[in-house]
Motif scaffolding. Structure first.
Motif, PDB file in Angstrom:
ATOM      1  N   GLU A 104       0.800  -1.349  -0.176  1.00  0.00           N
ATOM      2  CA  GLU A 104       0.266   0.388   0.269  1.00  0.00           C
ATOM      3  C   GLU A 104       0.986   1.405   0.221  1.00  0.00           C
ATOM      4  O   GLU A 104       0.602   1.958  -0.450  1.00  0.00           O
ATOM      5  N   SER A 105       2.311   0.990   0.834  1.00  0.00           N
ATOM      6  CA  SER A 105       2.545   2.422   0.995  1.00  0.00           C
ATOM      7  C   SER A 105       3.461   2.347  -0.538  1.00  0.00           C
ATOM      8  O   SER A 105       3.988   3.891  -1.170  1.00  0.00           O
ATOM      9  N   TYR A 106       3.659   1.348  -1.426  1.00  0.00           N
ATOM     10  CA  TYR A 106       4.288   1.866  -2.647  1.00  0.00           C
ATOM     11  C   TYR A 106       3.852   1.610  -3.040  1.00  0.00           C
ATOM     12  O   TYR A 106       4.324   2.721  -4.318  1.00  0.00           O
ATOM     13  N   ALA A 107       2.230   2.004  -3.470  1.00  0.00           N
ATOM     14  CA  ALA A 107       1.215   2.193  -4.497  1.00  0.00           C
ATOM     15  C   ALA A 107       0.753   4.069  -3.856  1.00  0.00           C
ATOM     16  O   ALA A 107       0.742   4.855  -5.025  1.00  0.00           O
ATOM     17  N   GLN A 124       3.143   5.844  -2.956  1.00  0.00           N
ATOM     18  CA  GLN A 124       4.628   6.557  -3.763  1.00  0.00           C
ATOM     19  C   GLN A 124       4.700   6.646  -4.821  1.00  0.00           C
ATOM     20  O   GLN A 124       5.085   7.375  -5.637  1.00  0.00           O
ATOM     21  N   ARG A 125       4.097   5.189  -5.847  1.00  0.00           N
ATOM     22  CA  ARG A 125       3.430   6.161  -7.292  1.00  0.00           C
ATOM     23  C   ARG A 125       2.666   6.970  -7.352  1.00  0.00           C
ATOM     24  O   ARG A 125       2.214   6.761  -8.453  1.00  0.00           O
ATOM     25  N   GLY A 126       1.933   7.228  -6.516  1.00  0.00           N
ATOM     26  CA  GLY A 126       0.508   7.887  -6.964  1.00  0.00           C
ATOM     27  C   GLY A 126      -0.107   8.482  -6.835  1.00  0.00           C
ATOM     28  O   GLY A 126       0.699   9.753  -7.099  1.00  0.00           O
ATOM     29  N   ASP A 127      -0.457   8.912  -5.817  1.00  0.00           N
ATOM     30  CA  ASP A 127      -0.603  10.394  -5.342  1.00  0.00           C
ATOM     31  C   ASP A 127       0.012  11.161  -3.959  1.00  0.00           C
ATOM     32  O   ASP A 127      -0.333  12.570  -3.502  1.00  0.00           O
ATOM     33  N   LYS A 128       0.779  10.908  -3.583  1.00  0.00           N
ATOM     34  CA  LYS A 128       2.077  10.845  -3.054  1.00  0.00           C
ATOM     35  C   LYS A 128       2.056  11.780  -1.326  1.00  0.00           C
ATOM     36  O   LYS A 128       2.469  12.471  -0.764  1.00  0.00           O
ATOM     37  N   GLN A 129       0.511  10.617  -0.805  1.00  0.00           N
ATOM     38  CA  GLN A 129       0.519  11.387  -0.160  1.00  0.00           C
ATOM     39  C   GLN A 129       0.808  10.741   1.153  1.00  0.00           C
ATOM     40  O   GLN A 129       1.225   9.921   1.531  1.00  0.00           O
ATOM     41  N   TRP A 130       1.094  11.039   2.678  1.00  0.00           N
ATOM     42  CA  TRP A 130       2.099  11.092   4.012  1.00  0.00           C
ATOM     43  C   TRP A 130       0.713   9.964   4.753  1.00  0.00           C
ATOM     44  O   TRP A 130       0.307  10.800   5.427  1.00  0.00           O
ATOM     45  N   LYS A 131       0.519   8.850   4.529  1.00  0.00           N
ATOM     46  CA  LYS A 131      -0.585   8.394   5.177  1.00  0.00           C
ATOM     47  C   LYS A 131       0.190   7.653   6.917  1.00  0.00           C
ATOM     48  O   LYS A 131      -0.158   6.580   7.209  1.00  0.00           O
ATOM     49  N   PHE A 135      -0.580   8.270  10.307  1.00  0.00           N
ATOM     50  CA  PHE A 135      -1.675   7.267  10.729  1.00  0.00           C
ATOM     51  C   PHE A 135      -2.183   5.892  10.185  1.00  0.00           C
ATOM     52  O   PHE A 135      -2.369   5.042  10.496  1.00  0.00           O
ATOM     53  N   GLU A 136      -2.765   6.500   9.157  1.00  0.00           N
ATOM     54  CA  GLU A 136      -3.391   5.060   8.706  1.00  0.00           C
ATOM     55  C   GLU A 136      -2.620   3.636   8.265  1.00  0.00           C
ATOM     56  O   GLU A 136      -2.947   2.955   8.804  1.00  0.00           O
ATOM     57  N   ARG A 137      -1.618   3.782   7.792  1.00  0.00           N
ATOM     58  CA  ARG A 137      -0.323   2.413   7.740  1.00  0.00           C
ATOM     59  C   ARG A 137       0.017   2.297   8.527  1.00  0.00           C
ATOM     60  O   ARG A 137       0.125   1.225   9.323  1.00  0.00           O
ATOM     61  N   ARG A 138       0.138   2.802   9.669  1.00  0.00           N
ATOM     62  CA  ARG A 138       0.926   2.496  11.008  1.00  0.00           C
ATOM     63  C   ARG A 138      -0.552   1.678  11.467  1.00  0.00           C
ATOM     64  O   ARG A 138      -0.009   0.319  12.639  1.00  0.00           O
ATOM     65  N   SER A 139      -1.746   2.171  11.425  1.00  0.00           N
ATOM     66  CA  SER A 139      -2.558   1.509  11.977  1.00  0.00           C
ATOM     67  C   SER A 139      -3.713   0.119  12.178  1.00  0.00           C
ATOM     68  O   SER A 139      -3.747  -0.724  12.638  1.00  0.00           O
ATOM     69  N   ALA A 140      -3.063   0.183  10.650  1.00  0.00           N
ATOM     70  CA  ALA A 140      -3.018  -1.243   9.403  1.00  0.00           C
ATOM     71  C   ALA A 140      -2.493  -2.613   9.584  1.00  0.00           C
ATOM     72  O   ALA A 140      -2.454  -3.348   9.644  1.00  0.00           O
ATOM     73  N   TRP A 146      -6.202  -8.770 -12.360  1.00  0.00           N
ATOM     74  CA  TRP A 146      -5.390  -7.504 -12.663  1.00  0.00           C
ATOM     75  C   TRP A 146      -5.792  -6.307 -11.989  1.00  0.00           C
ATOM     76  O   TRP A 146      -4.803  -5.650 -10.927  1.00  0.00           O
ATOM     77  N   THR A 147      -7.649  -5.840 -12.107  1.00  0.00           N
ATOM     78  CA  THR A 147      -8.080  -4.867 -11.280  1.00  0.00           C
ATOM     79  C   THR A 147      -8.853  -5.378  -9.969  1.00  0.00           C
ATOM     80  O   THR A 147      -9.137  -4.513  -9.564  1.00  0.00           O
ATOM     81  N   THR A 148      -8.413  -6.376  -9.674  1.00  0.00           N
ATOM     82  CA  THR A 148      -9.397  -6.715  -8.611  1.00  0.00           C
ATOM     83  C   THR A 148      -9.003  -6.294  -7.341  1.00  0.00           C
ATOM     84  O   THR A 148      -7.926  -6.401  -6.745  1.00  0.00           O
ATOM     85  N   ARG A 149     -10.100  -5.863  -5.893  1.00  0.00           N
ATOM     86  CA  ARG A 149      -9.197  -4.861  -5.122  1.00  0.00           C
ATOM     87  C   ARG A 149      -8.763  -5.943  -4.179  1.00  0.00           C
ATOM     88  O   ARG A 149      -8.549  -7.371  -3.340  1.00  0.00           O
ATOM     89  N   ASN A 150      -7.577  -5.352  -3.499  1.00  0.00           N
ATOM     90  CA  ASN A 150      -6.680  -6.278  -2.694  1.00  0.00           C
ATOM     91  C   ASN A 150      -5.957  -7.232  -3.464  1.00  0.00           C
ATOM     92  O   ASN A 150      -5.482  -9.298  -2.380  1.00  0.00           O
ATOM     93  N   CYS A 151      -5.828  -7.624  -4.536  1.00  0.00           N
ATOM     94  CA  CYS A 151      -5.268  -9.154  -5.412  1.00  0.00           C
ATOM     95  C   CYS A 151      -3.724  -8.481  -5.859  1.00  0.00           C
ATOM     96  O   CYS A 151      -4.014  -7.472  -6.595  1.00  0.00           O
TER      97      CYS A 151
END
Length: 325
Positions: A126-129, A131-138, A140-145, A279-284
């Motif tokens: 998720e973090s890599y996505a 980095q390659r996408g909207d470059k948001q600094w998530k 709290f979301e990443r730590r809690s998940a 290829w595009t299925t959620r969380n696959c």
């Protein structure tokens, strides 16, 4: 006794020389058409008529026709095309040996699964996505998940060489590990269960790892009914064979949130078509059948074969590694 070895594997130069040197005093014949992929069976080749030992991916029917063949060593962990009563019972009846190269692929496959478990648990994908996408600094979301593997429950569908190595790698995390196999008996650090208990254990498992081979009994083994029995949010991994999974049912389980994620290395159709919804299925998450990959594959395969060949030549067939019959 002198042996003639027929090989249709497309080995690199170093591995090919190792094979010739390892068969010192015996003859090595290379097929006219050699295979770079262990996933394919070779075509008929006139050289095999002279051989009593076969190394590679021969055509099963030709091996049955050639009574002179006393040992077939395939260059793969799986042996679906040979896993038939006609082939295995025939070989057993005539006293011939059939072996795989499971040991060669156990380490990379086990490490591959463990890498995906850790990547999913630590939110790396998720973090890599991001980095390659909207470059948001998530933050709290990443730590809690993020979750720890310590104390989680794993269900292994199949318990062969790869599963045993994976169990060893997971041992430091203190996970509860179940494994399904035909003959249920105790194993150190593993609760080996019978087929009848699969549904109940699916409800406990945080991770379900599919290592099943392709045969009549395993096709679509992971189906809508078994997926419905999974623990909500469980993660599914497939490094067995694509035909053992109902891919439509799997996609539905991912889309409706029944499964938390799926990591797939094998598919019913390979290469996976670009039009596939997987290829595009959620969380696959997908890798192109690379779980068993290792840079030294050719050399490792030849070392494994040569070690077994020495035992075979000395009549110690019972001591051969990865022997099926």
């Amino acid at each position: 006794m002198s042996h003639t070895i027929w090989c249709n594997a497309a080995l690199n130069e170093r591995a090919e020389q190792m094979l010739v040197d390892g068969a010192m005093g015996h003859r090595v014949i290379f097929a006219k058409e050699r295979l770079a992929s262990v996933l394919k069976a070779g075509k008929s080749d006139e050289g095999i008529a002279e051989a009593d030992v076969v190394f590679g991916q021969p055509e099963p029917a030709e091996c049955l026709q050639r009574a002179k063949i006393k040992w077939v060593a395939v260059t793969s962990a799986g042996y679906g095309r040979y896993d038939t009563p006609e082939f295995l019972e025939n070989f057993k009846a005539r006293g011939s040996v059939f072996s795989t190269s499971s040991t060669v692929f156990a380490e990379p496959c086990a490490q591959h699964v463990m890498a995906m478990m850790l990547a999913l648990g630590r939110q790396l994908l998720e973090s890599y996505a991001e980095q390659r996408g909207d470059k948001q600094w998530k933050f709290f979301e990443r730590r809690s998940a993020s979750v720890l593997m310590n104390g989680q429950t794993v269900l292994l569908l199949g318990y062969g060489t790869i599963a045993r190595r994976l169990t060893e790698l997971l041992a430091p995390f203190g996970m509860k590990i179940y494994a399904v196999r035909r003959k249920a008996h105790s194993e150190r650090g593993v609760f080996v269960i019978s087929e009848e208990r699969v549904t109940s254990v699916l409800g406990e498992a945080d991770h379900v790892v599919n290592l099943l081979p392709d045969n009549e009994a395993t096709r679509n083994y992971v189906n809508a009914r078994r997926l419905a029995a999974c623990k909500p949010g469980a993660r599914f991994y497939n490094i067995g064979r694509g035909t053992t999974v109902d891919e439509n049912a799997l996609m539905q389980a991912l889309e409706n949130g029944k499964l938390g994620a799926a990591y797939l290395d094998v598919f019913a159709e390979e290469p996976l078509p670009s039009s596939s919804r997987l290829w595009t299925t959620r969380n696959c998450f997908i890798t192109p059948h690379t779980a068993g990959g290792r840079s030294d594959q050719d050399v490792a395969l030849v070392k494994h074969f040569v070690g077994n060949f020495k035992k075979f030549a000395e009549g110690e067939t019972g001591a051969m590694d990865d022997r099926v019959v």
